[in-house]
Design an enzyme around this catalytic site. Structure first.
Site, PDB file in Angstrom:
ATOM      1  N   ASP A 150      25.617  -9.159  24.646  1.00  0.00           N
ATOM      2  CA  ASP A 150      26.482  -9.316  23.482  1.00  0.00           C
ATOM      3  C   ASP A 150      27.928  -9.528  23.927  1.00  0.00           C
ATOM      4  OD1 ASP A 150      26.868  -9.006  20.479  1.00  0.00           O
ATOM      5  OD2 ASP A 150      28.211  -7.447  21.216  1.00  0.00           O
ATOM      6  N   VAL A 191      23.286 -28.544   1.822  1.00  0.00           N
ATOM      7  CA  VAL A 191      22.428 -29.042   0.745  1.00  0.00           C
ATOM      8  C   VAL A 191      20.967 -28.931   1.166  1.00  0.00           C
ATOM      9  CG1 VAL A 191      24.258 -30.554  -0.121  1.00  0.00           C
ATOM     10  CG2 VAL A 191      22.568 -31.468   1.484  1.00  0.00           C
ATOM     11  N   VAL A 192      20.079 -29.432   0.326  1.00  0.00           N
ATOM     12  CA  VAL A 192      18.641 -29.295   0.548  1.00  0.00           C
ATOM     13  C   VAL A 192      18.223 -29.842   1.920  1.00  0.00           C
ATOM     14  CG1 VAL A 192      18.123 -31.501  -0.586  1.00  0.00           C
ATOM     15  CG2 VAL A 192      16.391 -29.699  -0.550  1.00  0.00           C
ATOM     16  N   SER A 206      18.185 -26.187   9.586  1.00  0.00           N
ATOM     17  CA  SER A 206      17.366 -25.342  10.452  1.00  0.00           C
ATOM     18  C   SER A 206      16.474 -26.153  11.376  1.00  0.00           C
ATOM     19  CB  SER A 206      16.512 -24.388   9.608  1.00  0.00           C
ATOM     20  OG  SER A 206      15.745 -25.105   8.678  1.00  0.00           O
ATOM     21  N   HIS A 249      23.936 -23.577  12.100  1.00  0.00           N
ATOM     22  CA  HIS A 249      22.741 -23.022  11.459  1.00  0.00           C
ATOM     23  C   HIS A 249      22.919 -21.540  11.174  1.00  0.00           C
ATOM     24  CE1 HIS A 249      18.218 -21.855  11.891  1.00  0.00           C
ATOM     25  NE2 HIS A 249      18.589 -21.894  10.624  1.00  0.00           N
ATOM     26  N   ASN A 275      14.188 -21.734  15.858  1.00  0.00           N
ATOM     27  CA  ASN A 275      12.964 -22.196  15.199  1.00  0.00           C
ATOM     28  C   ASN A 275      12.002 -22.848  16.180  1.00  0.00           C
ATOM     29  OD1 ASN A 275      13.111 -21.358  12.501  1.00  0.00           O
ATOM     30  ND2 ASN A 275      14.638 -22.919  12.054  1.00  0.00           N
TER      31      ASN A 275
END
Length: 716
Positions: free
Chosen positions: A296, A400-401, A429, A450, A500
């Site tokens: 960290d 947005v989407v 993502s 992200h 991801n």
């Protein structure tokens, strides 16, 4: 001057009161080996002065002592038990020397007095804090217990119950809270601190305060009736186990040490602490948690360096309101950067503002904010249906989407309205940043940013470097993320980026088990209770949303067809095609209802089992080891591939991405710490047993070479 070293200076004040000032090079005082040796020598010099009547400890920094130098821990803890015991005993001899001085002592505390800093003030007779002081023993958060007498002195100063709460939680205590339990004797304004401490010492010298009685209490057994002691420690053990569980042994060890030492004087009590400290210092959990702390610091250090290249971000904008946009707007505004929240629909703007207001109201209700601060933050969020207010933004975050064409269109539009040197970032993502950059005139001023949902809770932000992203762009977005209170890691562009990309092989392993008849609830139980994930894979997919998972899985299959491509439907497809989207519509792998507090409550749903049985046949039981192996091996190998391909720059950043972005069990330290603990050769041997399952289970050549050389990813 009575004594001087690079870290400590001792001088004689009026009335024969000595002042010992901790003042190390750098911004803070730490208890490293050098400071400990200097304190020992300083105390010897003080003892040689026949005229000293009292001693006050102070700091030349804005803070007292932040604790031990944790960078020394991993090397130190790798030593033999005898070496470690010798170090602990030598350190404690210094604190005992301070406590045993033949005159009254006091600590003047400002800022942090944590860990060894807290143990220092406990060794003095009086403790005076200013209003900025924060005191605590955070060692259990590192998988160990206080090692410089904290478990012995604190219970004798503030009582067993209070001490157990302080030590087992590891939380910092504000000055006023410390005063309530007697950890400090007074709280004063910063400008009055040293004067107040010296006055208290003068009163002690004049015998107006009984410093010897205070000291004797710390040297003696705890004054706790037998029945009360039994109730106190039994209650503490129950509470600690319910919170820490079996994976974090330090809090329970702390309770046991305080209990065993309760009937002992200082010398015997310290021996009990020493032995428990050494035992914990040798655990894999301590190594993992100390590793997380150091990682960290490393990641935050990189972000700080990036700030030197960064463009100043004094105002921002987010495109797309709703829950995600509202979360980003809240985070930016609450940390002091005004933000425009732009959407094409008023209901979406209302939703975004309501999300921010809801988060702020919760803070006010908990006493962490005030209505005035809430109003100020909300005033820092400007809703807009047009692009005009966006033109002054230094950074624009598109949220947005998750659809390439929609994002590309919005990015091309906003570029026409912003200033020449504005930076644009996409909160995506999975969609390639280099692909989205093709719609832009200035791809060098564009990158990915992200955020993880919920934005206000998740500490990680992935900053994605596209093919054309400039260093200033990356540095500026990293600096903005840090300013928002987030931990940014920079990753290079690829399908799924880092988090991801490594998550979906884990889901693939889960799908493989279900395809062979595995029980998703049993798998969740193993991955939560035994491996330590906050949620098992089925529950996590329900929370993320099966529609989101279905879409992201398709992106990953297209990006990595050799490993992540699939033939036929899997369990995610089955749920998606049956409109079981997870928590968002009340049914996924589990069924969801709302409990009395308005929170989603999950229940087993027979329909899920019927659908899976129709798709994959009868249930089959898998043991815990196989469940862990078949879900974790793909994630681990994909994480290693990301390091080898340069998607992520270091094991430290990868492990922090996993811990902060996915909730990888902190007591395991992240994939690379887990690999080193297990042994790379042992992991390769395990993976080879499952290599027949496909590319996700096949280790890389570099991993195999590292295993052959008995290598590791971290250098201890």
């Amino acid at each position: 001057m009575i004594y001087q070293s690079p870290t400590i200076q001792v001088e004689l004040l009026e009335d024969n009161i000595a002042k010992l000032c901790f003042n190390a090079p750098g911004s803070v005082n730490k208890f490293d080996r050098e400071t400990l040796a200097s304190l020992d020598a300083a105390l010897d010099s003080i003892k040689q002065q026949s005229n000293i009547q009292a001693l006050v400890l102070t700091s030349g920094k804005d803070t007292f002592i932040v604790g031990a130098d944790i960078t020394e821990f991993l090397g130190l803890f790798a030593q033999d038990d005898a070496v470690l015991l010798s170090w602990v005993e030598q350190a404690n001899a210094v604190f005992n020397k301070l406590e045993d001085l033949p005159f009254p002592t006091a600590s003047a505390i400002k800022g942090f007095a944590l860990g060894g800093g807290c143990e220092t003030i406990l060794a003095t007779d009086f403790r005076i804090a200013d209003t900025t002081a924060k005191i605590g023993l955070p060692e259990t958060k590192l998988g160990i217990i206080p090692g410089f007498g904290g478990t012995v002195r604190l219970p004798r100063v503030i009582g067993a119950d209070n001490a157990l709460e302080w030590i087992t939680t590891g939380n910092e205590q504000r000055a006023e809270d410390a005063l309530k339990v007697g950890a400090v004797d007074a709280v004063v304004a910063p400008e009055a601190l040293e004067v107040a401490a010296i006055q208290m010492l003068k009163d002690a010298v004049a015998e107006k305060l009984d410093w010897q009685a205070r000291r004797q209490r710390k040297l003696s057994p705890l004054t706790l009736p037998k029945l009360e002691a039994m109730m106190s420690f039994t209650t503490a053990k129950g509470m600690v186990f319910s919170v820490a569980g079996k994976h974090y042994p330090a809090p329970m060890a702390a309770v046991n040490v305080v209990e065993q030492a309760a009937t002992k004087g200082r010398s015997d009590a310290l021996q009990i602490e020493h032995q428990a400290f050494i035992k914990l210092a040798k655990t894999d959990v301590a190594k993992a948690l100390i590793g997380i702390f150091l990682n960290d610091q490393f990641v935050k250090g990189k972000a700080k360096k990036a700030g030197k290249l960064a463009k100043a971000v004094n105002s921002a904008a987010v495109l797309g309101a709703g829950i995600m946009g509202g979360g980003i707007a809240y985070q930016s505004a609450s940390k002091g950067t005004p933000i425009v929240m732009k959407d094409i629909a008023q209901p979406a703007l209302d939703l975004g503002l309501n999300e921010a207001a809801k988060l702020l109201s919760a803070q006010v209700a908990r006493g962490r904010s005030t209505p005035e601060k809430m109003a100020k933050v909300l005033n820092n969020i400007t809703p807009a249906l047009e692009y005009a207010p966006v033109k002054h933004a230094d950074v624009v975050v598109e949220a947005v989407v998750e659809h390439p064409k929609v994002k590309a269109q919005v990015l091309a539009e906003v570029e026409q309205y912003v200033s020449e040197d504005a930076i644009i970032a996409s909160n995506t993502s999975t969609i390639s940043i280099s692909l989205l950059a093709k719609s832009m005139k200035k791809p060098e001023r564009f990158c990915g940013m992200h955020f993880f949902n919920p934005v206000h809770k998740m500490p990680l932000v992935e900053v994605i470097r596209g093919e054309h992203s400039s260093e200033e762009t990356i540095a500026s977005v990293v600096a903005y993320a840090s300013k928002m209170g987030k931990t940014p890691i920079v990753v290079n562009d690829c399908p799924g980026f880092f988090v991801n990309r490594v998550l979906f092989p884990y889901f693939a392993g889960f799908n493989g088990l279900l395809a062979e008849g595995g029980d998703f609830a049993a798998i969740d139980k193993v991955m939560e209770k035994q491996f330590g994930w906050p949620m098992g894979p089925a529950y996590l997919l329900d929370v993320v949303g099966l529609d989101t998972g279905h879409h992201a899985q398709a992106v990953m299959a297209e990006g990595f067809p050799d490993r992540m491509g699939k033939s036929g439907n899997d369990a995610i497809d089955v749920m998606f095609e049956n409109k079981r989207l997870g928590q968002k519509n009340g049914k996924g792998f589990y069924a969801y209802s709302v409990d009395s507090r308005g929170k989603p409550k999950k229940d087993v749903d027979p329909t899920s089992y019927e659908l899976l049985k129709a798709a994959f046949g009868e249930q089959k039981a898998f043991d815990a080891d196989e469940i862990i192996a078949r879900t974790m091996i793909p994630m681990i190998i994909e994480t290693v591939r990301c390091l080898e391909e340069g998607i992520v720059a270091s094991p430290a950043e990868a492990d922090m991405g996993l811990v902060y972005g996915l909730g990888f069990p902190p007591f395991r330290g992240g994939v690379f710490r887990y690999l080193d603990t297990m042994g790379v050769a042992n992991f390769v041997a395990l993976a080879d047993k499952y290599a027949h399952l496909g590319g996700l289970y096949q280790v890389t050549d570099a991993m195999r070479a590292l295993a052959a050389n008995n290598g590791s990813y971290y250098q201890a």
